[in-house]
Design a protein around this motif. Structure first.
Motif, PDB file in Angstrom:
ATOM      1  N   GLU A 174       0.993  -1.005   0.121  1.00 23.82           N
ATOM      2  CA  GLU A 174      -0.070  -0.046   0.023  1.00 23.82           C
ATOM      3  C   GLU A 174       0.647   1.185  -0.179  1.00 23.82           C
ATOM      4  O   GLU A 174       0.412   2.232  -0.600  1.00 23.82           O
ATOM      5  CB  GLU A 174      -0.948   0.076   1.104  1.00 23.82           C
ATOM      6  N   ALA A 175       2.034   1.386   0.662  1.00 23.44           N
ATOM      7  CA  ALA A 175       3.001   2.577   0.716  1.00 23.44           C
ATOM      8  C   ALA A 175       3.202   2.728  -0.706  1.00 23.44           C
ATOM      9  O   ALA A 175       3.457   4.037  -1.045  1.00 23.44           O
ATOM     10  CB  ALA A 175       4.207   2.115   1.516  1.00 23.44           C
ATOM     11  N   PHE A 176       3.678   1.839  -1.590  1.00 23.74           N
ATOM     12  CA  PHE A 176       4.068   1.938  -2.888  1.00 23.74           C
ATOM     13  C   PHE A 176       2.758   2.273  -3.728  1.00 23.74           C
ATOM     14  O   PHE A 176       3.055   3.383  -4.622  1.00 23.74           O
ATOM     15  CB  PHE A 176       4.758   0.822  -3.419  1.00 23.74           C
ATOM     16  N   SER A 177       1.814   1.932  -3.484  1.00 22.44           N
ATOM     17  CA  SER A 177       0.653   2.148  -4.167  1.00 22.44           C
ATOM     18  C   SER A 177       0.161   3.516  -3.970  1.00 22.44           C
ATOM     19  O   SER A 177      -0.337   4.194  -4.997  1.00 22.44           O
ATOM     20  CB  SER A 177      -0.669   1.220  -3.905  1.00 22.44           C
ATOM     21  N   ALA A 182      -1.759   2.353  -7.763  1.00 20.39           N
ATOM     22  CA  ALA A 182      -2.007   0.865  -7.636  1.00 20.39           C
ATOM     23  C   ALA A 182      -1.700   0.275  -9.011  1.00 20.39           C
ATOM     24  O   ALA A 182      -1.184  -0.776  -9.027  1.00 20.39           O
ATOM     25  CB  ALA A 182      -3.337   0.810  -7.003  1.00 20.39           C
ATOM     26  N   GLU A 183      -2.076   0.906  -9.928  1.00 22.42           N
ATOM     27  CA  GLU A 183      -1.923   0.509 -11.501  1.00 22.42           C
ATOM     28  C   GLU A 183      -0.603   0.159 -11.781  1.00 22.42           C
ATOM     29  O   GLU A 183      -0.238  -0.490 -12.748  1.00 22.42           O
ATOM     30  CB  GLU A 183      -2.691   1.218 -12.289  1.00 22.42           C
ATOM     31  N   ASN A 184       0.590   0.679 -11.072  1.00 21.20           N
ATOM     32  CA  ASN A 184       1.861   0.601 -11.437  1.00 21.20           C
ATOM     33  C   ASN A 184       2.631  -0.364 -10.835  1.00 21.20           C
ATOM     34  O   ASN A 184       3.767  -0.431 -10.563  1.00 21.20           O
ATOM     35  CB  ASN A 184       2.484   2.055 -11.406  1.00 21.20           C
ATOM     36  N   VAL A 185       1.891  -1.072  -9.650  1.00 22.90           N
ATOM     37  CA  VAL A 185       2.354  -2.040  -8.861  1.00 22.90           C
ATOM     38  C   VAL A 185       2.061  -3.452  -9.130  1.00 22.90           C
ATOM     39  O   VAL A 185       0.891  -3.649  -8.973  1.00 22.90           O
ATOM     40  CB  VAL A 185       2.220  -1.509  -7.131  1.00 22.90           C
ATOM     41  N   ALA A 186       2.940  -4.224  -9.421  1.00 21.78           N
ATOM     42  CA  ALA A 186       2.802  -5.480  -9.939  1.00 21.78           C
ATOM     43  C   ALA A 186       3.067  -6.471  -8.486  1.00 21.78           C
ATOM     44  O   ALA A 186       4.268  -6.408  -8.326  1.00 21.78           O
ATOM     45  CB  ALA A 186       3.389  -6.098 -11.300  1.00 21.78           C
TER      46      ALA A 186
END
Length: 231
Positions: A174-177, A182-186
């Protein structure tokens, strides 16, 4: 040319060392497919300077502790200048960075510093997860090989109690999202990939959309830094 940065952030104990070794071994093939695997400042395959420069100065990581690094603005500027020069001079469409230390980043200001290091707004995050208990067992063994802080607070990389934030993968993702979208976190399931393929490399190749460029023989000998729970 619009460039895209791909940040493989780990987490620890999910095959990162093997992925880095594979990418180093096959740099030329990746370049043919428009992918440039960055060459690091401290270590060629493990781009530790990204998390060191982005992390809050008072927060530590195993690399910072083991090397007694003092991180000031001149260090951060040097890292930023190197990354900007590298990305801007590359003729590849995608630049890949890999460092499990990036998964230690937790806070918005750390994410913003990370963004400032890379001269493109198109950034994708690759985040591996695995079974919580297996991760903790393996990570605790890993920590015993490192120099640890004298005082270990709950925000530390060395805090490995059962309630550690390190095993809260949803919170870490979630920190990265929040910062990158969120669309850029796989998110890739380490256990599922290992069960299906016996190796983590195929999942990395699929994420890069280059799985057709490699034969399985190219990764069969790569599963490095292993214990009973592989790294």
């Amino acid at each position: 040319m619009s460039k895209r940065a791909i940040l493989h952030v780990g987490v620890h104990k999910t095959g990162t060392t093997s992925i880095q070794a594979f990418a180093e071994r096959h740099r030329s093939i990746l370049r043919e497919r428009g992918i440039d695997f960055y060459t690091g400042v401290h270590l060629p395959n493990n781009h530790v300077e990204l998390h060191v420069a982005a992390m809050r100065p008072e927060r530590l990581s195993p690399f910072k502790m083991d090397n007694e690094l003092v991180v000031d603005e001149s260090y951060r500027e040097a890292v930023r200048d190197k990354l900007h020069a590298y990305v801007n001079s590359s003729d590849a469409e995608r630049i890949v960075f890999s460092s499990e230390g990036l998964s230690y980043l937790r806070y918005a200001d750390e994410m913003e510093r990370l963004k400032s290091l890379i001269p493109t707004s198109q950034i994708e995050i690759l985040f591996y997860v695995r079974d919580r208990e297996a991760f903790l067992r393996s990570y605790r063994r890993e920590m015993r090989r490192h120099r640890l802080p004298e005082t270990i607070d709950p925000d530390s990389y060395a805090y490995t109690a059962d309630n550690t934030w390190l095993a809260n993968f949803a919170e870490r993702i979630e920190a990265f999202s929040r910062s990158f979208g969120a669309e850029n976190v796989a998110v890739i399931d380490y256990d599922r990939e290992l069960g299906a393929h016996g190796n983590i490399i195929p999942s990395f190749l699929r994420a890069l959309k280059v799985e057709d460029a490699f034969d399985p023989a190219s990764w069969r000998d790569l599963f490095l830094n292993t214990s009973d729970s592989p790294n």
